[in-house]
Design a protein around this motif. Structure first.
Motif, PDB file in Angstrom:
ATOM      1  N   PRO A 112       0.802  -1.226   0.000  1.00 39.93           N
ATOM      2  CA  PRO A 112       0.000   0.000   0.000  1.00 39.93           C
ATOM      3  C   PRO A 112       0.832   1.271   0.000  1.00 39.93           C
ATOM      4  CG  PRO A 112      -0.018  -1.030   2.168  1.00 39.93           C
ATOM      5  CD  PRO A 112       0.642  -1.996   1.241  1.00 39.93           C
ATOM      6  N   LEU A 113       2.011   1.225   0.614  1.00 38.29           N
ATOM      7  CA  LEU A 113       2.835   2.428   0.696  1.00 38.29           C
ATOM      8  C   LEU A 113       3.266   2.886  -0.693  1.00 38.29           C
ATOM      9  CD1 LEU A 113       4.104   4.441   2.610  1.00 38.29           C
ATOM     10  CD2 LEU A 113       6.096   2.956   2.784  1.00 38.29           C
ATOM     11  N   ALA A 114       3.757   1.951  -1.506  1.00 38.57           N
ATOM     12  CA  ALA A 114       4.174   2.297  -2.871  1.00 38.57           C
ATOM     13  C   ALA A 114       2.983   2.743  -3.701  1.00 38.57           C
ATOM     14  CB  ALA A 114       4.862   1.097  -3.526  1.00 38.57           C
ATOM     15  N   THR A 115       1.831   2.102  -3.503  1.00 35.99           N
ATOM     16  CA  THR A 115       0.641   2.459  -4.285  1.00 35.99           C
ATOM     17  C   THR A 115       0.158   3.864  -3.952  1.00 35.99           C
ATOM     18  OG1 THR A 115       0.013   0.146  -4.197  1.00 35.99           O
ATOM     19  CG2 THR A 115      -1.654   1.682  -4.962  1.00 35.99           C
ATOM     20  N   ILE A 116       0.079   4.173  -2.661  1.00 40.02           N
ATOM     21  CA  ILE A 116      -0.344   5.512  -2.249  1.00 40.02           C
ATOM     22  C   ILE A 116       0.641   6.553  -2.772  1.00 40.02           C
ATOM     23  CG2 ILE A 116      -0.659   7.026  -0.250  1.00 40.02           C
ATOM     24  CD1 ILE A 116      -1.804   4.626   1.243  1.00 40.02           C
ATOM     25  N   ALA A 117       1.926   6.214  -2.744  1.00 43.34           N
ATOM     26  CA  ALA A 117       2.940   7.134  -3.264  1.00 43.34           C
ATOM     27  C   ALA A 117       2.717   7.393  -4.754  1.00 43.34           C
ATOM     28  CB  ALA A 117       4.336   6.560  -3.029  1.00 43.34           C
ATOM     29  N   MET A 118       2.399   6.325  -5.508  1.00 39.87           N
ATOM     30  CA  MET A 118       2.205   6.477  -6.948  1.00 39.87           C
ATOM     31  C   MET A 118       0.931   7.255  -7.290  1.00 39.87           C
ATOM     32  SD  MET A 118       3.543   2.886  -8.605  1.00 39.87           S
ATOM     33  CE  MET A 118       2.739   1.778  -7.459  1.00 39.87           C
ATOM     34  N   LEU A 119      -0.104   7.117  -6.435  1.00 42.71           N
ATOM     35  CA  LEU A 119      -1.375   7.790  -6.711  1.00 42.71           C
ATOM     36  C   LEU A 119      -1.464   9.180  -6.076  1.00 42.71           C
ATOM     37  CD1 LEU A 119      -3.938   4.857  -6.357  1.00 42.71           C
ATOM     38  CD2 LEU A 119      -3.023   5.863  -8.439  1.00 42.71           C
ATOM     39  N   LEU A 120      -0.418   9.584  -5.360  1.00 48.08           N
ATOM     40  CA  LEU A 120      -0.457  10.868  -4.670  1.00 48.08           C
ATOM     41  C   LEU A 120      -0.681  12.047  -5.618  1.00 48.08           C
ATOM     42  CD1 LEU A 120      -0.303  11.703  -1.721  1.00 48.08           C
ATOM     43  CD2 LEU A 120       2.129  12.144  -2.020  1.00 48.08           C
ATOM     44  N   PRO A 121      -0.073  12.076  -6.813  1.00 48.62           N
ATOM     45  CA  PRO A 121      -0.354  13.212  -7.717  1.00 48.62           C
ATOM     46  C   PRO A 121      -1.828  13.340  -8.082  1.00 48.62           C
ATOM     47  CG  PRO A 121       1.579  12.004  -8.470  1.00 48.62           C
ATOM     48  CD  PRO A 121       0.959  11.194  -7.373  1.00 48.62           C
ATOM     49  N   LEU A 122      -2.551  12.230  -8.101  1.00 48.81           N
ATOM     50  CA  LEU A 122      -3.970  12.285  -8.446  1.00 48.81           C
ATOM     51  C   LEU A 122      -4.761  13.096  -7.426  1.00 48.81           C
ATOM     52  CD1 LEU A 122      -6.297  11.320 -10.266  1.00 48.81           C
ATOM     53  CD2 LEU A 122      -6.428   9.248  -8.873  1.00 48.81           C
ATOM     54  N   THR A 123      -4.320  13.074  -6.171  1.00 43.43           N
ATOM     55  CA  THR A 123      -5.061  13.770  -5.112  1.00 43.43           C
ATOM     56  C   THR A 123      -4.974  15.288  -5.243  1.00 43.43           C
ATOM     57  OG1 THR A 123      -3.183  13.782  -3.561  1.00 43.43           O
ATOM     58  CG2 THR A 123      -4.609  11.844  -3.550  1.00 43.43           C
ATOM     59  N   PHE A 124      -4.019  15.789  -6.038  1.00 39.89           N
ATOM     60  CA  PHE A 124      -3.915  17.242  -6.210  1.00 39.89           C
ATOM     61  C   PHE A 124      -5.163  17.801  -6.878  1.00 39.89           C
ATOM     62  CE2 PHE A 124       1.007  16.871  -6.642  1.00 39.89           C
ATOM     63  CZ  PHE A 124       1.077  16.499  -5.306  1.00 39.89           C
ATOM     64  N   TYR A 125      -5.859  16.974  -7.636  1.00 32.08           N
ATOM     65  CA  TYR A 125      -7.012  17.426  -8.405  1.00 32.08           C
ATOM     66  C   TYR A 125      -8.331  17.071  -7.707  1.00 32.08           C
ATOM     67  CZ  TYR A 125      -3.160  17.400 -11.716  1.00 32.08           C
ATOM     68  OH  TYR A 125      -1.938  17.593 -12.312  1.00 32.08           O
ATOM     69  N   LEU A 126      -8.243  16.579  -6.461  1.00 31.58           N
ATOM     70  CA  LEU A 126      -9.440  16.223  -5.696  1.00 31.58           C
ATOM     71  C   LEU A 126      -9.554  17.132  -4.485  1.00 31.58           C
ATOM     72  CD1 LEU A 126      -8.975  12.330  -5.664  1.00 31.58           C
ATOM     73  CD2 LEU A 126     -10.387  13.648  -7.239  1.00 31.58           C
ATOM     74  N   ASP A 127     -10.753  17.224  -3.929  1.00 33.98           N
ATOM     75  CA  ASP A 127     -10.882  17.952  -2.671  1.00 33.98           C
ATOM     76  C   ASP A 127     -10.302  17.096  -1.554  1.00 33.98           C
ATOM     77  OD1 ASP A 127     -13.233  16.581  -1.009  1.00 33.98           O
ATOM     78  OD2 ASP A 127     -13.800  16.566  -3.131  1.00 33.98           O
TER      79      ASP A 127
END
Length: 504
Positions: free
Chosen positions: A42-57
């Motif tokens: 999960p740590l690597a996955t969350i790290a990889m998806l972190l840029p996606l959260t910039f476009y979410l509230d």
């Protein structure tokens, strides 16, 4: 009571909005997928998806990341049972009885019991969070900056000394993470620190860069050449084979609830986490279970207890992270980093100032656990098929995803190169047996610790006695010192015991 009902209603209204519901579903599905595949986590996955959260509230972002976190605990048991390879660290205990059950032709039953146990553990943990978090948040409002510094110090030391066989290497990585976190321009004095006269580093290394490089890219490099077990290709898991007998359910009931209670309590402790919770639950079954002598031979109790414990712990681990601002492990630290990116400071003011985030997250846990229950049982054949994907096909796609994600943040090819450099560095450190997760913990907590340290010294006029004058601060500092010295004392005790034992 009416206030609690009002907050719960607000939480479900947030969690059931179409956008939030969609990203909750995407989070738990991605978490299950990643948990099934050994080696990513999960740590690597969350790290990889972190840029996606910039476009979410912020609420949607933290709900999606949390879904990945506890969803991976569900999926991690699949590889443990079928391949004897834990998809996550917390699922490693499941190998002890899950894999023998699979070899005995009861893989379907083991997978079903883990899903039920995970659901029960998650639901119990949600109740604990709803009751404990607001009270802990109110208590935290009375804490001073010295208390916070001591608590963060305790959390970091606990995270590296309670887990792993090399606590000194873990402490070294925490210090390295602290230095990386302090890199760039000092916000108070304006001085440039640890930038090596490189303008690129004047603003420090962004969280998304460090996370995706040290965890995402390095995991892909480390997994080159891996392959799945050949015998799995011959396995066929049907819905009928998933059905446990009445005796299986009877024997699983007590271990599930013992694991849920223990996991919820252990998860609250900074530095403990789901791995320790799973091991402790298994140890309790070894001590009090009616079939304790058969543990390790492939019985349902050895699957039910650790699975309920690690799922409960993965959710209650967010209690100190959200209410105190002290993450218990690297994964929750990364989620707090996502909140900081959105300008929201985790801590005692989070619940009163941003109730939609906390109560929305809590309500999403119920929804996410229900989605996972639905996903894991009927679609177990799909998850088993995932294990048959050749890694030489899977991992190049992940690398492309990392490159696109990091480039989308600042549209900078230098960031992509830096992720590659950090990936190689992370892989080299793992070859030298240095744990990478403490680095991220130090990186997240370093600036926060520095701010509380400076604030405390300003209040006291530079007098360091402020860190042991108050009873609470003194108690936390003493606990941190004990945890720091414990590995050295344990190592000396083992050496002395080895000398006293007769040699063959």
């Amino acid at each position: 009571m009416m206030e609690f009902i009002g907050h719960a209603g607000q939480g479900f209204a947030t969690a059931l909005s179409p956008q939030t519901l969609l990203f909750c579903f995407l989070g738990v599905t991605a978490g299950t997928f990643i948990g099934v595949l050994p080696g990513i986590g999960p740590l690597a996955t969350i790290a990889m998806l972190l840029p996606l959260t910039f476009y979410l509230d912020p609420t949607t972002a933290i709900i999606m990341l949390a879904g990945i976190y506890y969803g991976s605990q569900y999926g991690g048991s699949t590889a443990s049972i079928l391949l004897n390879l834990p998809g996550t660290a917390g699922a490693s205990v499941t190998c002890l009885d899950g894999y023998p059950m699979a070899r005995a032709g009861r893989a379907g039953v083991a997978l079903c019991i883990t899903t039920i146990a995970s659901f029960a553990g998650g639901c119990f943990a949600i109740v604990v969070m709803a009751v404990l978090s607001p009270a802990l948040s109110k208590f935290a409002l009375m804490m001073t900056s010295a208390d916070y510094f001591a608590l963060m110090l305790l959390g970091m030391i606990a995270a590296v000394t309670l887990i792993g066989d090399a606590p000194l290497k873990g402490l070294a990585m925490v210090v390295f993470g602290l230095l990386v976190g302090l890199m760039g321009t000092d916000t108070i004095s304006g001085q440039i620190r640890f930038a090596f006269d490189m303008p690129y580093l004047y603003d420090g290394l962004p969280l998304v860069l460090v996370a995706m490089g040290m965890f995402g890219a390095s995991e892909v490099i480390a997994s080159i050449g891996s392959d799945s077990a050949e015998w799995l290709a011959k396995q066929k898991i049907t819905l009928r084979s998933l059905m446990p007998t009445r005796e299986d359910m009877r024997r699983s009931h007590a271990p599930i609830w013992r694991g849920s209670v223990l996991g919820s309590l252990v998860g609250v402790l900074p530095g403990a986490g789901s791995t320790i919770a799973a091991f402790m639950a298994y140890a309790v079954e070894k001590r009090v279970g009616p079939n304790r002598d058969a543990l390790g031979s492939g019985i349902v109790e050895g699957v039910a207890a650790p699975e309920s414990a690690n799922n409960a712990a993965s959710q209650t681990a967010l209690i100190p992270a959200l209410t105190l601002g002290v993450p218990g492990d690297a994964t929750s630290a990364l989620m707090l980093g996502a909140l900081l990116i959105h300008g929201i400071a985790p801590g005692p003011t989070l619940i009163p100032q941003h109730p939609e985030i906390f109560w929305g997250l809590l309500a999403s846990f119920w929804i996410g656990n229900l989605i996972l229950l639905i996903l894991n049982l009927p679609l177990v054949g799909l998850w088993v098929s995932m294990l048959k994907i050749p890694y030489h096909i899977l991992y190049p796609g992940i690398l492309v995803f990392i490159a696109i994600g990091i480039y989308s943040v600042n549209s900078s090819y230098v960031d992509v190169i830096m992720v590659g450099v950090l990936g190689v560095l992370g892989y080299a450190l793992s070859l030298l047996k240095f744990p990478i997760a403490p680095l991220l913990l130090g990186y997240i907590l370093g600036p926060l610790m520095e701010a509380n340290l400076r604030r405390s010294l300003l209040i006291s006029g530079g007098d360091v006695s402020i860190f042991w004058e108050q009873p609470l601060t003194l108690t936390i500092m003493l606990l941190a010192l004990i945890l720091l010295l414990l590995p050295l004392a344990t190592k000396g005790w083992r050496r002395r015991l080895a000398k006293e034992l007769p040699q063959d």
